[in-house]
Design an enzyme around this catalytic site. Structure first.
Site, PDB file in Angstrom:
ATOM      1  N   ASN A 136       0.844  -1.207   0.000  1.00  0.00           N
ATOM      2  CA  ASN A 136       0.000   0.000   0.000  1.00  0.00           C
ATOM      3  C   ASN A 136       0.873   1.250   0.000  1.00  0.00           C
ATOM      4  O   ASN A 136       0.521   2.274   0.594  1.00  0.00           O
ATOM      5  CB  ASN A 136      -0.921  -0.003   1.233  1.00  0.00           C
ATOM      6  CG  ASN A 136      -2.044   1.005   1.110  1.00  0.00           C
ATOM      7  OD1 ASN A 136      -2.599   1.201   0.019  1.00  0.00           O
ATOM      8  ND2 ASN A 136      -2.369   1.675   2.207  1.00  0.00           N
ATOM      9  N   SER A 167      -5.218   1.938  17.465  1.00  0.00           N
ATOM     10  CA  SER A 167      -6.176   2.888  16.899  1.00  0.00           C
ATOM     11  C   SER A 167      -7.265   3.186  17.902  1.00  0.00           C
ATOM     12  O   SER A 167      -7.622   2.326  18.727  1.00  0.00           O
ATOM     13  CB  SER A 167      -6.783   2.263  15.648  1.00  0.00           C
ATOM     14  OG  SER A 167      -7.900   3.003  15.217  1.00  0.00           O
ATOM     15  N   TYR A 205     -11.298  -5.111  11.053  1.00  0.00           N
ATOM     16  CA  TYR A 205     -10.052  -4.342  11.212  1.00  0.00           C
ATOM     17  C   TYR A 205      -9.848  -3.998  12.690  1.00  0.00           C
ATOM     18  O   TYR A 205      -8.769  -4.216  13.251  1.00  0.00           O
ATOM     19  CB  TYR A 205     -10.105  -3.065  10.357  1.00  0.00           C
ATOM     20  CG  TYR A 205      -9.063  -2.044  10.749  1.00  0.00           C
ATOM     21  CD1 TYR A 205      -7.722  -2.241  10.430  1.00  0.00           C
ATOM     22  CD2 TYR A 205      -9.414  -0.886  11.453  1.00  0.00           C
ATOM     23  CE1 TYR A 205      -6.753  -1.304  10.804  1.00  0.00           C
ATOM     24  CE2 TYR A 205      -8.460   0.048  11.820  1.00  0.00           C
ATOM     25  CZ  TYR A 205      -7.131  -0.159  11.495  1.00  0.00           C
ATOM     26  OH  TYR A 205      -6.182   0.754  11.871  1.00  0.00           O
ATOM     27  N   LYS A 247      -6.817  -5.003  15.630  1.00  0.00           N
ATOM     28  CA  LYS A 247      -6.058  -4.079  16.496  1.00  0.00           C
ATOM     29  C   LYS A 247      -6.206  -4.484  17.960  1.00  0.00           C
ATOM     30  O   LYS A 247      -5.227  -4.484  18.717  1.00  0.00           O
ATOM     31  CB  LYS A 247      -6.539  -2.635  16.287  1.00  0.00           C
ATOM     32  CG  LYS A 247      -6.134  -2.040  14.954  1.00  0.00           C
ATOM     33  CD  LYS A 247      -4.642  -1.745  14.880  1.00  0.00           C
ATOM     34  CE  LYS A 247      -4.165  -1.589  13.470  1.00  0.00           C
ATOM     35  NZ  LYS A 247      -2.714  -1.488  13.306  1.00  0.00           N
TER      36      LYS A 247
HETATM   37  P1  NAD Z   1      -0.264   2.686   5.250  1.00  0.00           P
HETATM   38  O1  NAD Z   1      -1.054   1.676   4.500  1.00  0.00           O
HETATM   39  O2  NAD Z   1       0.098   3.951   4.555  1.00  0.00           O
HETATM   40  O3  NAD Z   1       1.077   2.024   5.819  1.00  0.00           O
HETATM   41  C1  NAD Z   1       1.152   0.663   6.155  1.00  0.00           C
HETATM   42  C2  NAD Z   1       2.407   0.118   5.501  1.00  0.00           C
HETATM   43  O4  NAD Z   1       2.554  -1.258   5.845  1.00  0.00           O
HETATM   44  C3  NAD Z   1       2.360   0.177   3.976  1.00  0.00           C
HETATM   45  O5  NAD Z   1       3.569   0.753   3.499  1.00  0.00           O
HETATM   46  C4  NAD Z   1       2.215  -1.267   3.543  1.00  0.00           C
HETATM   47  O6  NAD Z   1       2.855  -1.502   2.297  1.00  0.00           O
HETATM   48  C5  NAD Z   1       2.903  -1.995   4.686  1.00  0.00           C
HETATM   49  N1  NAD Z   1       2.436  -3.363   4.919  1.00  0.00           N
HETATM   50  C6  NAD Z   1       1.163  -3.808   5.087  1.00  0.00           C
HETATM   51  N2  NAD Z   1       1.157  -5.128   5.275  1.00  0.00           N
HETATM   52  C7  NAD Z   1       2.447  -5.549   5.258  1.00  0.00           C
HETATM   53  C8  NAD Z   1       3.084  -6.801   5.406  1.00  0.00           C
HETATM   54  N3  NAD Z   1       2.377  -7.916   5.598  1.00  0.00           N
HETATM   55  N4  NAD Z   1       4.414  -6.849   5.344  1.00  0.00           N
HETATM   56  C9  NAD Z   1       5.156  -5.733   5.128  1.00  0.00           C
HETATM   57  N5  NAD Z   1       4.620  -4.515   4.967  1.00  0.00           N
HETATM   58  C10 NAD Z   1       3.267  -4.424   5.032  1.00  0.00           C
HETATM   59  O7  NAD Z   1      -1.072   3.014   6.599  1.00  0.00           O
HETATM   60  P2  NAD Z   1      -0.816   4.140   7.686  1.00  0.00           P
HETATM   61  O8  NAD Z   1      -1.948   5.087   7.613  1.00  0.00           O
HETATM   62  O9  NAD Z   1       0.566   4.657   7.609  1.00  0.00           O
HETATM   63  O10 NAD Z   1      -1.022   3.278   8.998  1.00  0.00           O
HETATM   64  C11 NAD Z   1       0.078   2.740   9.709  1.00  0.00           C
HETATM   65  C12 NAD Z   1      -0.447   1.969  10.899  1.00  0.00           C
HETATM   66  O11 NAD Z   1      -1.226   2.824  11.723  1.00  0.00           O
HETATM   67  C13 NAD Z   1      -1.338   0.780  10.538  1.00  0.00           C
HETATM   68  O12 NAD Z   1      -1.070  -0.264  11.434  1.00  0.00           O
HETATM   69  C14 NAD Z   1      -2.745   1.322  10.773  1.00  0.00           C
HETATM   70  O13 NAD Z   1      -3.647   0.302  11.087  1.00  0.00           O
HETATM   71  C15 NAD Z   1      -2.508   2.231  11.955  1.00  0.00           C
HETATM   72  N6  NAD Z   1      -3.497   3.309  12.068  1.00  0.00           N
HETATM   73  C16 NAD Z   1      -3.661   4.176  11.027  1.00  0.00           C
HETATM   74  C17 NAD Z   1      -4.609   5.185  11.134  1.00  0.00           C
HETATM   75  C18 NAD Z   1      -4.834   6.149   9.984  1.00  0.00           C
HETATM   76  O14 NAD Z   1      -5.829   6.863   9.979  1.00  0.00           O
HETATM   77  N7  NAD Z   1      -3.942   6.272   9.009  1.00  0.00           N
HETATM   78  C19 NAD Z   1      -5.379   5.316  12.294  1.00  0.00           C
HETATM   79  C20 NAD Z   1      -5.176   4.421  13.338  1.00  0.00           C
HETATM   80  C21 NAD Z   1      -4.209   3.414  13.220  1.00  0.00           C
HETATM   81  C1  UD1 Z   2     -12.008   5.655  10.151  1.00  0.00           C
HETATM   82  C2  UD1 Z   2     -12.283   4.221  10.503  1.00  0.00           C
HETATM   83  C3  UD1 Z   2     -11.523   3.865  11.763  1.00  0.00           C
HETATM   84  C4  UD1 Z   2     -10.043   4.126  11.565  1.00  0.00           C
HETATM   85  C5  UD1 Z   2      -9.864   5.595  11.156  1.00  0.00           C
HETATM   86  C6  UD1 Z   2      -8.460   5.937  10.864  1.00  0.00           C
HETATM   87  C7  UD1 Z   2     -14.528   3.724   9.665  1.00  0.00           C
HETATM   88  C8  UD1 Z   2     -15.961   3.435  10.036  1.00  0.00           C
HETATM   89  N1  UD1 Z   2     -13.718   4.042  10.703  1.00  0.00           N
HETATM   90  O1  UD1 Z   2     -12.382   6.471  11.227  1.00  0.00           O
HETATM   91  O2  UD1 Z   2     -11.711   2.506  12.077  1.00  0.00           O
HETATM   92  O3  UD1 Z   2      -9.334   3.874  12.754  1.00  0.00           O
HETATM   93  O4  UD1 Z   2     -10.636   5.840   9.963  1.00  0.00           O
HETATM   94  O5  UD1 Z   2      -8.022   5.244   9.730  1.00  0.00           O
HETATM   95  O6  UD1 Z   2     -14.159   3.643   8.515  1.00  0.00           O
HETATM   96  N2  UD1 Z   2     -16.638  11.540   6.353  1.00  0.00           N
HETATM   97  C9  UD1 Z   2     -17.445  12.144   5.431  1.00  0.00           C
HETATM   98  N3  UD1 Z   2     -17.189  11.972   4.104  1.00  0.00           N
HETATM   99  C10 UD1 Z   2     -16.137  11.201   3.659  1.00  0.00           C
HETATM  100  C11 UD1 Z   2     -15.293  10.585   4.617  1.00  0.00           C
HETATM  101  C12 UD1 Z   2     -15.592  10.766   5.959  1.00  0.00           C
HETATM  102  O7  UD1 Z   2     -18.419  12.841   5.787  1.00  0.00           O
HETATM  103  O8  UD1 Z   2     -15.957  11.070   2.439  1.00  0.00           O
HETATM  104  C13 UD1 Z   2     -16.900  11.774   7.790  1.00  0.00           C
HETATM  105  C14 UD1 Z   2     -17.179  10.505   8.582  1.00  0.00           C
HETATM  106  O9  UD1 Z   2     -18.549  10.210   8.580  1.00  0.00           O
HETATM  107  C15 UD1 Z   2     -16.642  10.903   9.969  1.00  0.00           C
HETATM  108  C16 UD1 Z   2     -15.487  11.873   9.660  1.00  0.00           C
HETATM  109  O10 UD1 Z   2     -15.717  12.330   8.331  1.00  0.00           O
HETATM  110  O11 UD1 Z   2     -17.634  11.622  10.686  1.00  0.00           O
HETATM  111  C17 UD1 Z   2     -14.125  11.216   9.724  1.00  0.00           C
HETATM  112  O12 UD1 Z   2     -14.133  10.052   8.900  1.00  0.00           O
HETATM  113  P1  UD1 Z   2     -12.789   9.228   8.586  1.00  0.00           P
HETATM  114  O13 UD1 Z   2     -11.727  10.147   8.162  1.00  0.00           O
HETATM  115  O14 UD1 Z   2     -13.162   8.120   7.646  1.00  0.00           O
HETATM  116  O15 UD1 Z   2     -12.349   8.641   9.977  1.00  0.00           O
HETATM  117  P2  UD1 Z   2     -13.199   7.772  11.049  1.00  0.00           P
HETATM  118  O16 UD1 Z   2     -14.528   7.405  10.533  1.00  0.00           O
HETATM  119  O17 UD1 Z   2     -13.126   8.486  12.337  1.00  0.00           O
END
Ligand code: NAD
Ligand code: UD1
Length: 335
Positions: free
Chosen positions: A35, A123, A147, A151
């Site tokens: 990704n 998360s 998902y 976590k």
């Molecule tokens: P991302 O997809 O940009 O980064 C994840 C990375 O892990 C990618 O580079 C992907 O290629 C790599 N990856 C996935 N599976 C793999 C595997 N099996 N082996 C090796 N590499 C692998 O996502 P992100 O937004 O940077 O998120 C990073 C972490 O934070 C994740 O664990 C995600 O669940 C957690 N997280 C993200 C958010 C968010 O909103 N972005 C919120 C809460 C938690």
């Molecule tokens: C989502 C995930 C959550 C994850 C988090 C960070 C879901 C249900 N939850 O959270 O598990 O940990 O991302 O990756 O997917 N919204 C709009 N229009 C859009 C997109 C979002 O109105 O096109 C609204 C949503 O309804 C929400 C807010 O924006 O109220 C934030 O949404 P989003 O950025 O997707 O994050 P979460 O839903 O909080």
């Protein structure tokens, strides 16, 4: 320290690599690029003027893990995971395998090499439908989708494993809503296909890649009826990882910390902040609620301030400006 960053080419991982390198740490990355793009790592090196070691491979591959842990790795920051909620409902086994089996393989490899410190990307999703806001780390945990289940299970597995190892330490970081980009605009969030999350969608509408934003519901019990979330700048989040890995070096056991600002913004407030920060209009339509969404979720981040000496510093204007600098400078992401 020499730190292995799994998933280091991804959104949060790449920003964390920048901050780790700037803090003087040595960095190795293990990523299968499922990704992300290796271009992100080249840009991390360009921003910092330092090099890192990249092992392209899967965390479920023991040979790759062993290779990645070579060279005196002292701690692991574990980002690698699949993270799309909708996809996890369609393909739960892929999520269980990648996220849970991958984390077990990582802990096995760490144990075999005697690497004692683990910082884990958790998360706010582990709070499920929180009854009250802001939520602190004592709030009840629950899951609303596969998902989220991965976590929560990974948090529990890491807790059990670290308790079994004398001298081991683990830090579980519960991110609220990470947004924004490095202030250089050279690295940022590059979702594949249509973004699921609000801020990248807003930015893609503003840059003309998508026509209109869909606002999912304006009948929530919130001040303007739209969903409220605790958005946190990815650079603040990255800094917290440096604190967490240093904390793990000085403290045994397993602790969880919320990472948020403590301040909630509604969807309409985010749109307004983005328009003000960028001078671009973000046309939108109000649509039905998105299944699985909660009305509001905000963090009580005070434990991280007390224990890690960390607090978020960047406000919503900086989050929007930096997201926009990245999006406008890289309209097609890293492609
Ligand atoms: P991302 O997809 O940009 O980064 C994840 C990375 O892990 C990618 O580079 C992907 O290629 C790599 N990856 C996935 N599976 C793999 C595997 N099996 N082996 C090796 N590499 C692998 O996502 P992100 O937004 O940077 O998120 C990073 C972490 O934070 C994740 O664990 C995600 O669940 C957690 N997280 C993200 C958010 C968010 O909103 N972005 C919120 C809460 C938690
Ligand atoms: C989502 C995930 C959550 C994850 C988090 C960070 C879901 C249900 N939850 O959270 O598990 O940990 O991302 O990756 O997917 N919204 C709009 N229009 C859009 C997109 C979002 O109105 O096109 C609204 C949503 O309804 C929400 C807010 O924006 O109220 C934030 O949404 P989003 O950025 O997707 O994050 P979460 O839903 O909080």
């Amino acid at each position: 320290m020499h730190i292995l960053v799994t998933g280091g080419a991804g959104y949060i991982g790449s920003h964390t690599c920048v901050v780790l390198l700037e803090a003087g740490h040595e960095v190795s990355v293990l990523d299968n690029l499922c990704n992300s793009s290796a271009e992100a790592l080249r840009r991390v090196e360009a921003i910092t003027g330092r090099s890192l070691r990249f092992v392209e491979g899967d965390i479920r591959d023991p040979a790759k893990l062993a290779q990645a842990l070579e060279g005196g790795v002292e701690a692991v920051i574990h980002f690698a995971a699949l993270k799309a909620v909708g996809e996890s409902c369609e393909q739960p086994l892929a999520y269980f395998d990648n996220n849970i089996s991958g984390t077990i393989a990582l802990m096995q490899a760490m144990e075999a090499k005697g690497v004692p410190r683990l910082v884990f990307s958790s998360s706010a999703t582990v709070y499920g439908e929180a009854k009250t806001n802001p939520v602190d780390e004592q709030a009840p945990l629950s899951v609303t989708n596969p998902y989220g289940r991965t976590k929560l299970v990974m948090e529990q597995l890491i807790g059990d494993w670290s308790a079994s190892q004398s001298g081991a330490s683990a830090v579980l970081l519960r991110y609220f809503n990470p947004v924004g980009a490095h202030p250089s605009g050279r690295i940022g969030e590059d979702p594949q296909g249509e973004p699921n999350n609000l801020m990248p969608y807003v930015a893609q509408v503003a840059v003309g890649r998508r026509e209109r934003l869909r606002v999912y519901g304006n009948d929530y019990p919130t001040p303007d009826g739209t969903g409220v979330r605790d958005y946190i700048h990815v650079m603040d989040l990255a800094r917290a990882h440096v604190r967490a890995v240093e904390y793990a070096a000085g403290n045994r056991g397993c602790r969880a910390f919320n990472l948020g600002t403590g301040r909630g913004y509604s969807v309409l407030e985010v749109i307004t902040a983005f328009e003000e920060a960028t001078g671009r209009l973000v046309p939108y339509d109000i649509e039905a609620r998105r299944p699985g969404d909660v009305a509001a979720l905000t963090a009580d981040p005070s434990l991280a301030q007390v224990e890690l000496g960390w607090r978020a510093e960047l406000d919503i204007a900086a989050m929007c400006e930096d997201a926009w600098r990245w999006q406008s400078g890289n309209p097609e992401g890293y492609a």
